[in-house]
Scaffold this motif. Structure first.
Motif, PDB file in Angstrom:
ATOM      1  N   HIS B 234       0.987  -1.406  -0.348  1.00  0.00           N
ATOM      2  CA  HIS B 234       0.278   0.174  -0.033  1.00  0.00           C
ATOM      3  C   HIS B 234       1.063   1.381   0.047  1.00  0.00           C
ATOM      4  O   HIS B 234       1.052   2.399   1.161  1.00  0.00           O
ATOM      5  CB  HIS B 234      -0.521  -0.228   1.276  1.00  0.00           C
ATOM      6  CG  HIS B 234      -1.981  -0.776   1.259  1.00  0.00           C
ATOM      7  ND1 HIS B 234      -2.901  -0.986   1.492  1.00  0.00           N
ATOM      8  CD2 HIS B 234      -2.070  -2.356   0.721  1.00  0.00           C
ATOM      9  CE1 HIS B 234      -4.089  -1.986   1.466  1.00  0.00           C
ATOM     10  NE2 HIS B 234      -3.422  -3.044   0.783  1.00  0.00           N
ATOM     11  N   THR B 236       1.279   3.431  -3.027  1.00  0.00           N
ATOM     12  CA  THR B 236       0.389   3.207  -3.378  1.00  0.00           C
ATOM     13  C   THR B 236       1.537   4.147  -4.529  1.00  0.00           C
ATOM     14  O   THR B 236       1.385   5.964  -4.980  1.00  0.00           O
ATOM     15  CB  THR B 236      -0.399   4.516  -3.325  1.00  0.00           C
ATOM     16  OG1 THR B 236      -0.040   5.824  -2.355  1.00  0.00           O
ATOM     17  CG2 THR B 236      -1.732   4.064  -2.386  1.00  0.00           C
ATOM     18  N   CYS B 238       2.894   3.670  -6.886  1.00  0.00           N
ATOM     19  CA  CYS B 238       3.407   2.251  -8.199  1.00  0.00           C
ATOM     20  C   CYS B 238       3.906   2.739  -9.025  1.00  0.00           C
ATOM     21  O   CYS B 238       4.681   1.402  -9.920  1.00  0.00           O
ATOM     22  CB  CYS B 238       2.001   1.658  -8.615  1.00  0.00           C
ATOM     23  SG  CYS B 238       0.852   1.397  -7.545  1.00  0.00           S
ATOM     24  N   LYS B 365      -3.045   3.931   3.904  1.00  0.00           N
ATOM     25  CA  LYS B 365      -2.869   3.992   2.149  1.00  0.00           C
ATOM     26  C   LYS B 365      -3.624   2.597   1.216  1.00  0.00           C
ATOM     27  O   LYS B 365      -3.737   1.812   1.522  1.00  0.00           O
ATOM     28  CB  LYS B 365      -1.888   4.457   1.576  1.00  0.00           C
ATOM     29  CG  LYS B 365      -1.044   5.654   1.997  1.00  0.00           C
ATOM     30  CD  LYS B 365      -0.506   6.319   1.592  1.00  0.00           C
ATOM     31  CE  LYS B 365       0.926   6.956   1.912  1.00  0.00           C
ATOM     32  NZ  LYS B 365       1.748   7.002   1.236  1.00  0.00           N
ATOM     33  N   PRO B 367      -4.841   1.453  -2.967  1.00  0.00           N
ATOM     34  CA  PRO B 367      -4.441   1.403  -3.722  1.00  0.00           C
ATOM     35  C   PRO B 367      -5.310   1.184  -4.662  1.00  0.00           C
ATOM     36  O   PRO B 367      -5.242   1.299  -6.306  1.00  0.00           O
ATOM     37  CB  PRO B 367      -3.698   0.251  -4.067  1.00  0.00           C
ATOM     38  CG  PRO B 367      -4.202  -1.319  -3.413  1.00  0.00           C
ATOM     39  CD  PRO B 367      -4.642  -0.087  -1.696  1.00  0.00           C
TER      40      PRO B 367
END
Lengths: 187, 566
Positions: B234, B236, B238, B365, B367
């Protein structure tokens, strides 16, 4: 990234040289790292005082201590349009004269209390002339980047508002707030 | 000399050639290699190896010189790619700059490209909703484009097959227009989204709010460890490339998998000029490749060729593959190649605030976000526009920081933020109707630096799209209002086509060689050893993200190709 690093080192070298006493102030070196801005050592020092007026050292570290003045210049140099740079530079270059004119003392000669009062007054004023507009724009922009540079510094993001690069797989979409618990904008 | 040529032909001959290493090409390569086929993958961009070539992946926010923002001169020189939300300091190196591969915008079109191993699979937003018969039957029902030659039942087992490999987090929601799949544990909605879901599902029968299904590993760690991938952490971020392999990309999953079979040859800097058609054998025999750096031309040969260069580049290559038999492009007897291009309509947005649920916030967080499957014109035509839209739904607790003042006051203010209201928002994902007037074609004069004709793009919105944007704004703001959200604002950002990064079509599938280019197995009707399973093959666009379906097509088409090899 490497180009920037090289430029920064160059700037440090230039800054170092400028410490050697010189009588010829008319040919002050421009700081090579900020190729678009063409600003001088003394203008950088003014900016340093300004960011420290905006975020001074308290119980916490201040902006200059974190090198935020350099961040402001990097952003102004790299991320502003030519028009924005023109206004920003107009404000920066005329700032000492402007404060002398409006309050009788050059900004660079003011003590902390007076400096803060002056900055607040300009930020709150409604500008009427081009000079005032450029000055206010310069201050607003500097404040914006000072806050950004400060809040996104390693110091703030590790010690004051910890940021986690790897938060882990837990996500709670409905966490109950504990009253009084510190809110972390990076959490 | 003759002997040398024979030797070079042998050295350059493979069991299959795949053009493109992105989402669909990577999956085709994995399938071919898994089945023992010596496979050559041609990638026009540089090599990006999982975990070795992710230069920003472990950088802290303060380590970015401009804290993420792109410098002014780069934006000025790259107006197209600069409009992409992910073209930021941390991932800019994975995007094609405007000058690197010019194209002609006969109408404004933001062509967002990623030329490197893995293509845009490094950069995608990882939403993997299945398509349903509401999508595959759409053209036949509504009378646009042509009938898809496949239905959901043809794909369902392949969806399962691909999802298991990819790793999909999701919940079983039981919604007919959004079939359930093979899911790892889902990622929960936020309190505000949960609340909105309850309001919508109570007051609007047939409308749902769910957690968007995303290509992230949330369980079954042992199985994914075999791929060299771990549980999503997580982060985020990516788009920088994930060191954990937590989300699916060609780089982290399908290409390394293919590599381990020993059957993969991946060639970078390989700009495909054309597919070679042999008039005597009446089939495609290979691919002509220009080295991106040296401009040297090499020919590679194989009995099976997969074209997965990304939708518009697949059109470009096929149109440029001319021969005596196919003077207008490979398989293009009907002159329809390049036509019926469509995309997704992302122009509309809605935002608001919710004053309730004050006792909650979120932690961590995620995704993905909330997702509202298409609810317009699903079972019957109920609006003046055709088709419908899905919507992203997100709600998170705002944090108020007081930036007023200067000096010690400012420091004190900044260091004591408070929780503000929940901020809720939505963006639309609308289906656009493929039309003959939306097309790409080769320019007859202007070439790129590799000698390829430049692509002319003629794609635009139409009245159907504008009506849909209005309906989305009306419907979403009404539902926000019903939920008691305040300060509701809706907009049309008037973005240019292409920025959705879901361009599709040009080499569409169909039953009839007179009206389509590909059959139900993704073979060119008139050159069946050439398969197209990327966005170019799409007959219509649905409202769901297309990448999962491209991979499903690739897996299914490889299966067909190997079972039917003469």
């Amino acid at each position: 990234m490497n180009r920037r690093l090289a430029l920064k080192q160059l700037a440090m070298a230039a800054g170092g040289l400028a410490l050697i006493p010189s009588c010829d102030f008319s040919e002050e070196k421009v700081l090579a790292a900020y190729d678009e801005l063409q600003i001088t050592e003394s203008q950088q020092q003014l900016l340093q005082k300004l960011v420290d007026t905006i975020i001074p050292k308290t119980d916490l570290k201040g902006a200059t201590e974190l090198g935020v003045h350099n961040f402001v210049l990097v952003m102004a140099n790299d991320c502003m349009s030519a028009e924005e740079q023109k206004q920003f530079l107009g404000g920066l270059k005329g700032f000492d004269d402007y404060t002398k004119k409006t309050s009788g003392t050059r900004f660079t000669k003011m003590d902390n209390v007076e400096a803060e009062k002056t900055v607040n007054a300009i930020l709150e004023d409604k500008p009427t002339s081009d000079d005032e507009m450029a000055t206010k724009y310069f201050l607003q922009t500097t404040k914006k980047y000072t806050i950004q540079g400060y809040l996104n510094s390693e110091y703030v993001m590790t010690e004051l508002m910890p940021f986690q690069l790897v938060p882990g797989p837990e996500f709670n979409g409905k966490k109950e707030i504990v009253p009084g618990e510190k809110v972390n904008i990076n959490g | 000399m003759a002997n040398l040529n024979i030797k070079s032909k042998q050295e350059n001959t493979y069991g299959a050639i795949v053009i493109g290493s992105g989402m669909s090409g990577g999956f085709a390569a994995k399938e071919l290699c898994d089945k023992g086929v010596k496979t050559l993958v041609l990638e026009r961009g540089r090599s990006v190896i999982h975990n070795k070539d992710y230069p920003t992946t472990n950088m802290m926010p303060w380590e970015f010189e401009h804290r993420g923002q792109m410098p002014e001169d780069i934006q000025r020189e790259n107006p197209v790619v600069s409009r992409c939300y992910a073209f930021r300091e941390d991932a800019a190196h994975f995007f094609v700059k405007d000058q690197e591969h010019p194209y002609i915008q006969e109408k404004p079109f933001d062509w967002i490209r990623g030329y490197q191993t893995g293509g845009k699979s490094l950069l995608w937003a990882r939403q993997v909703q299945r398509w349903s018969d509401h999508d595959f039957e759409g053209p036949a029902r509504d009378g646009f484009a042509v009938d898809w030659p496949i239905r959901y039942k043809d794909l369902a087992p392949w969806y399962s097959y691909v999802e298991k490999f990819v790793g999909v987090a999701g919940f079983h929601d039981g919604i007919p227009q959004l079939p359930d799949g093979e899911f790892l544990p889902g990622i929960e909605l936020t309190a505000a989204e949960e609340y909105f879901k309850s309001v919508v599902e109570q007051k609007y029968p047939g409308r749902n709010v769910i957690s968007g299904r995303c290509a992230h590993i949330t369980g079954n760690a042992e199985y994914y460890a075999k791929q060299g991938r771990g549980i999503c952490q997580h982060r985020t971020i990516c788009q920088r490339g994930c060191p954990f392999g937590g989300y699916f990309s060609s780089n982290s999953a399908s290409l390394p998998w293919a590599q381990r079979t020993g059957n993969l040859t991946l060639k970078n800097h390989a700009v495909v000029h054309s597919i070679i058609y042999d008039d005597a054998q009446q089939k495609a025999t290979g691919v002509r490749v220009i080295d991106a750096n040296t401009k040297e031309v090499t020919e590679y040969f194989a009995p099976i060729i997969f074209v997965n260069a990304s939708a518009l580049n697949t059109n470009l290559i096929l149109l440029n593959s001319t021969s005596k038999r196919f003077p207008n492009g490979l398989g293009n007897d009907n002159g329809l190649m390049g036509k019926y291009v469509a995309f997704h309509n992302y122009r509309g947005g809605v935002s608001g605030e919710y004053d309730g649920l004050k006792e909650f916030t979120t932690e961590g967080k995620r995704p993905t976000s909330g997702y509202m499957p298409r609810f317009r014109n699903v079972d019957k035509q109920e609006t003046k526009f055709l088709r419908g839209y899905a919507a992203g739904i997100h709600g998170s607790r705002s944090k108020d920081v007081n930036y007023s003042g200067t000096g010690a006051d400012l420091v004190k203010n900044m260091m004591n933020p408070s929780y503000g209201p929940w901020r809720v928002g939505s963006h639309m994902m609308g289906e656009t109707i493929p039309k003959e007037s939306n097309y790409v074609a080769l320019d007859t004069d202007q070439k790129d630096e590799w000698g390829m004709p430049q692509l002319k793009v003629n794609v635009d919105y139409d009245q159907n799209d504008l009506d849909m944007i209005q309906d989305y704004r009306d419907q979403l703001s009404e539902m926000f209002d019903e939920a008691g959200f305040k300060n509701i604002r809706t907009w049309d950002d008037e973005r240019r086509p292409g920025l959705d990064i879901h361009e599709m079509g040009g080499v569409r599938m169909g039953h009839d060689p007179k009206t389509s280019l590909l059959n139900k197995h993704h073979q060119l009707h008139t050159c069946p050893n050439v398969y197209v399973t990327d966005g170019a093959c799409m007959t219509s666009t649905s409202t769901q993200n297309p990448s999962l379906t491209y991979m499903v097509f690739a897996a299914r088409a490889v299966d067909h190709a190997l079972k039917n090899q003469g």
